[in-house]
Motif scaffolding. Structure first.
Motif, PDB file in Angstrom:
ATOM      1  N   ASN A 164      32.859-135.107  62.380  1.00 36.91           N
ATOM      2  CA  ASN A 164      33.827-134.405  63.324  1.00 36.91           C
ATOM      3  C   ASN A 164      34.789-133.608  62.591  1.00 36.91           C
ATOM      4  O   ASN A 164      36.319-133.983  62.562  1.00 36.91           O
ATOM      5  N   GLY A 165      34.522-132.728  61.336  1.00 38.80           N
ATOM      6  CA  GLY A 165      35.368-132.144  60.701  1.00 38.80           C
ATOM      7  C   GLY A 165      36.332-133.109  59.981  1.00 38.80           C
ATOM      8  O   GLY A 165      37.327-132.747  59.711  1.00 38.80           O
ATOM      9  N   GLY A 166      35.987-134.368  59.565  1.00 36.11           N
ATOM     10  CA  GLY A 166      36.784-135.205  58.857  1.00 36.11           C
ATOM     11  C   GLY A 166      37.860-136.134  59.488  1.00 36.11           C
ATOM     12  O   GLY A 166      38.377-137.010  59.082  1.00 36.11           O
ATOM     13  N   GLU A 167      37.319-135.786  60.996  1.00 33.48           N
ATOM     14  CA  GLU A 167      38.234-136.919  61.727  1.00 33.48           C
ATOM     15  C   GLU A 167      37.851-138.180  61.733  1.00 33.48           C
ATOM     16  O   GLU A 167      38.542-139.502  61.739  1.00 33.48           O
ATOM     17  N   THR A 213      36.897-124.920  56.032  1.00 34.27           N
ATOM     18  CA  THR A 213      36.176-125.016  54.876  1.00 34.27           C
ATOM     19  C   THR A 213      35.984-126.227  54.207  1.00 34.27           C
ATOM     20  O   THR A 213      34.875-126.710  53.877  1.00 34.27           O
ATOM     21  N   MET A 214      36.941-126.854  54.101  1.00 34.91           N
ATOM     22  CA  MET A 214      37.052-128.236  53.338  1.00 34.91           C
ATOM     23  C   MET A 214      36.632-129.343  54.286  1.00 34.91           C
ATOM     24  O   MET A 214      36.374-130.433  53.779  1.00 34.91           O
ATOM     25  N   ASN A 215      36.593-129.118  55.553  1.00 34.33           N
ATOM     26  CA  ASN A 215      36.290-130.305  56.322  1.00 34.33           C
ATOM     27  C   ASN A 215      35.009-129.686  57.389  1.00 34.33           C
ATOM     28  O   ASN A 215      35.184-129.708  58.510  1.00 34.33           O
ATOM     29  N   PRO A 216      33.804-129.853  56.770  1.00 34.58           N
ATOM     30  CA  PRO A 216      32.513-129.322  57.489  1.00 34.58           C
ATOM     31  C   PRO A 216      32.299-130.385  58.494  1.00 34.58           C
ATOM     32  O   PRO A 216      32.717-131.372  58.387  1.00 34.58           O
ATOM     33  N   GLN A 217      31.434-129.944  59.527  1.00 34.83           N
ATOM     34  CA  GLN A 217      31.506-130.784  60.728  1.00 34.83           C
ATOM     35  C   GLN A 217      30.824-132.149  60.373  1.00 34.83           C
ATOM     36  O   GLN A 217      31.199-133.206  60.748  1.00 34.83           O
ATOM     37  N   GLN A 218      30.021-132.334  59.467  1.00 36.85           N
ATOM     38  CA  GLN A 218      29.314-133.496  58.958  1.00 36.85           C
ATOM     39  C   GLN A 218      29.013-133.641  57.567  1.00 36.85           C
ATOM     40  O   GLN A 218      28.840-132.458  56.908  1.00 36.85           O
ATOM     41  N   SER A 219      29.354-134.726  56.738  1.00 37.38           N
ATOM     42  CA  SER A 219      28.778-134.732  55.253  1.00 37.38           C
ATOM     43  C   SER A 219      28.335-136.280  54.656  1.00 37.38           C
ATOM     44  O   SER A 219      29.050-136.985  55.507  1.00 37.38           O
ATOM     45  N   GLN A 220      27.792-136.079  53.756  1.00 39.81           N
ATOM     46  CA  GLN A 220      27.207-137.286  53.098  1.00 39.81           C
ATOM     47  C   GLN A 220      27.392-137.181  51.729  1.00 39.81           C
ATOM     48  O   GLN A 220      26.904-136.016  51.355  1.00 39.81           O
TER      49      GLN A 220
END
Lengths: 262, 391
Positions: A76-79, A44-51
């Motif tokens: 990549n989920g915060g990677e 939940t806290m690390n969606p696949q992509q975000s801006q």
């Protein structure tokens, strides 16, 4: 159609979330193990992509406020993540690139156009004097990979029903906290309170994170405000989300040295 | 090339005028007070520096950047370099030449950087006067033929250089950089550099070759000669056993029989303790330096002072530690030891950030070496208080 390893990873994550969701539905959420809850929370806290644009406010020991604003990109989920400072003038244009869950960190200084690579020990350093370390900001799966998880009795925190998890650092891990207590919202799978214990003293509470104002954005529950309190230094830092989008298509080139300089 | 920089600057002003909301104007004002005890006298020296930056990205994929620097000097502005040299050297200088070693700080106003950068996902072209930063070393960068850092304040910003620079990202962690720095529009004597950078695991590794003009002055004769130096080098930065590690080095490839070959390298490591204490150690070796301080001559000293040579002594050890004493104050100290003559300089620092856009830096320099050594107390003990206000 060809399937790349990246696609496989994305599919695997989706399958994992669906599987855990199905397990939760079949057996009831009370049957979930601590590890499953932690996995759900991490997803939940690390969606696949975000801006996003974030505002960080530091309350110093002298009671003054320092405000930083930065744009973040995450994939990549915060990677992979990239932070670019927008304010104040002192750090404007400075960028921090974190790859491999913050195992590789680069910093770009715009005035000298210099890029420095930091070793993982630098993750312990404070980010711009705030109460967040690079490790707090960058690593998406540290809780899962570096800690053993035990579920305790559910508790109420911030007027919400929460799962209570205790995370103990694995012997071989070099993570910055010896123990972590987590209270995860039972409905949203968002952490509401996190207590961080000192690296060398498992009983000494070093920091506490409190998340609030949870909103549903692009189908993802998002805490719009988090406050990190440093119990030892008596300082605190808040992070507010000014704007965020999860429906973005970020190219890999953003997460490179050239991307830092743009 | 200077004309090109000015054109870039004017172009920027035009773009900025047409679209003021996309023109960013910022910079800093930096007053600095310096005090030096030298030969039982105390001298004070004051600078007021104003840096104004302009930046525009009004056109897609295009960035125009420029800055001007205006510096005013007051206090003791006239110095004689010979005052800082060992007596055995100054005594050999004929009286009629003494005035040639005097210099005066004059107020200055100049265009420091002015560049146009075109950037796409995997390609960037930067033309104009620009910052060039090479190498992973902190105290010195042997692979950087453009800049010479000062041992006491190695992170201070460097001047811009006229260049055309191209960066190509060949793959995710494979990057090619080519740079041409024109000098008097003569290809042979201009600077050329090619660097390839590879990411391997937690390491970044670069290989580079450059061809740069180098000016060497004979201060006995007061005559400067220019030679072409062809250097090959490598730079690596990564992590071993939890420690940050890096190294960079160059070897001068002699083209003609009379060319002097030399090599220079730096190795470093750092670590951050749980308390927040940051520590760093670097070892620097320059085969052009001398291993016996009794061999330091006038040219060695003057080339070191003027930046023609990076070091006088062959081996140096640099240690640095920094600790966040409070959330607003960082204290630290660096120690530079010449392995060749065993002289030392200690540089304690305090950085204070009382307001969001204001920094104070207090830096002292304590030279502990005997007369004639590279960090001799004859260089003058003292320090500076610098304030920087960003706008």
């Amino acid at each position: 159609m060809t399937i790349s390893p990246k696609d496989v990873r994305g599919v695997s994550r989706t399958v994992l979330v669906l599987t855990i969701g199905a397990v939760a539905a079949l057996h009831g959420q009370n049957e979930m193990t601590g590890k499953e809850i932690l996995q759900m929370m991490t997803e939940t806290m690390n969606p696949q992509q975000s801006q996003a644009i974030m505002r960080m406010t530091i309350v110093t020991t002298s009671g003054q406020e320092r405000t930083f604003e930065y744009r973040t990109f995450s994939k990549n989920g915060g990677e992979k993540s990239l932070m670019k400072y927008l304010k104040p003038r002192r750090v404007m244009g400075q960028a921090i690139l974190m790859l491999n869950d913050a195992d590789d960190i680069w910093i770009y200084f715009p005035r000298t156009k210099r890029i420095r690579k930091l070793a993982t020990h630098a993750k312990k350093q404070k980010l711009e004097g705030s109460d967040f370390s690079y490790e707090d900001m960058g690593a998406s799966n540290t809780f899962i990979e570096e800690y053993e998880t035990v579920r305790h009795d559910d508790e109420e925190k911030e007027n919400r029903q929460c799962y209570t998890l205790e995370l103990t650092r694995k012997p071989e891990s070099s993570a910055g906290y010896s123990r972590i207590m987590l209270w995860v919202d039972k409905e949203y799978f968002v952490p509401l309170v996190i207590d961080y214990y000192h690296d060398e003293d498992i009983e000494l509470k070093e920091k506490q994170l409190i998340c609030s104002d949870i909103q549903l954005i692009d189908g993802i529950y998002t805490p719009m405000r988090c406050i990190m309190q440093n119990k030892l230094d008596d300082t605190q830092t808040s992070i507010e989300i000014v704007e965020v989008s999860y429906k973005v298509d970020l190219s890999d080139e953003i997460f490179t040295e050239m991307g830092m300089q743009k | 090339m200077i004309g090109l920089s000015i054109m870039v600057f004017i172009g920027m002003m035009i773009v900025g005028h047409a679209s003021t909301e996309q023109l960013d104007l910022y910079g800093y004002f930096e007053p600095q007070y310096t005090g030096v005890w030298h030969e039982e006298n105390y001298y004070q020296f004051h600078t007021n520096k104003l840096r104004v930056d302009l930046r525009s990205d009004a056109i897609e994929h295009t960035e125009l950047g420029a800055n001007v620097i205006h510096t005013l000097y007051c206090g003791k502005k006239e110095w004689t370099m010979l005052d800082f040299l060992p007596e055995r050297i100054t005594s050999s200088i004929p009286p009629e030449m003494v005035s040639l070693f005097q210099f005066t700080y004059r107020d200055s106003f100049f265009l420091d950087n002015a560049y146009l950068r075109l950037s796409f996902d995997r390609f960037a072209l930067t033309v104009g006067k620009q910052q060039i930063s090479l190498g992973s070393g902190y105290f010195a960068n042997p692979t950087d033929a453009f800049n010479v850092k000062t041992a006491l304040d190695p992170t201070y910003e460097q001047p811009g250089h006229n260049a055309i620079r191209m960066d190509i990202m060949l793959s995710h962690r494979l990057q090619l950089m080519a740079l041409y720095s024109p000098i008097e529009m003569d290809w042979r004597n201009s600077g050329k550099l090619v660097r390839i950078k590879i990411g391997l695991g937690h390491f970044d590794i670069s290989f580079l070759g450059n061809e740069m003009p180098h000016i060497t002055t004979d201060f006995q004769e007061m005559r400067a000669t220019r030679e072409r130096r062809r250097l090959f080098g490598a730079d690596v930065v990564g992590e071993l056993f939890g420690l940050g590690v890096w190294g960079e080095g160059v070897y001068r490839f002699p083209e003609d029989d009379g060319d002097e070959d030399f090599y220079e390298f730096i190795l470093g490591t750092d670590y951050t303790f749980e308390s927040g204490l940051y520590s760093m150690l670097e070892y620097h070796h320059n085969s052009l330096g001398k291993s016996d301080y009794r061999q330091y001559d006038l040219n060695d000293w003057m080339r070191f002072f003027t930046g023609e040579a990076r070091t006088i002594s062959r081996d140096q050890l640099y240690a640095f530690a920094q600790y966040p004493a409070t959330d607003l104050i960082v204290v630290g100290s660096s120690v530079v030891v010449s392995g060749s003559d065993r002289s030392t300089v200690i540089v304690p620092t305090v950085q204070y950030n009382p307001f969001e856009n204001i920094d104070f830096t207090l830096m002292l320099n304590l030279y502990l070496g005997d007369e004639g050594k590279v960090y001799s107390s004859r260089l003058g003990n003292g320090g500076f208080l610098r304030c920087r206000m960003y706008f």
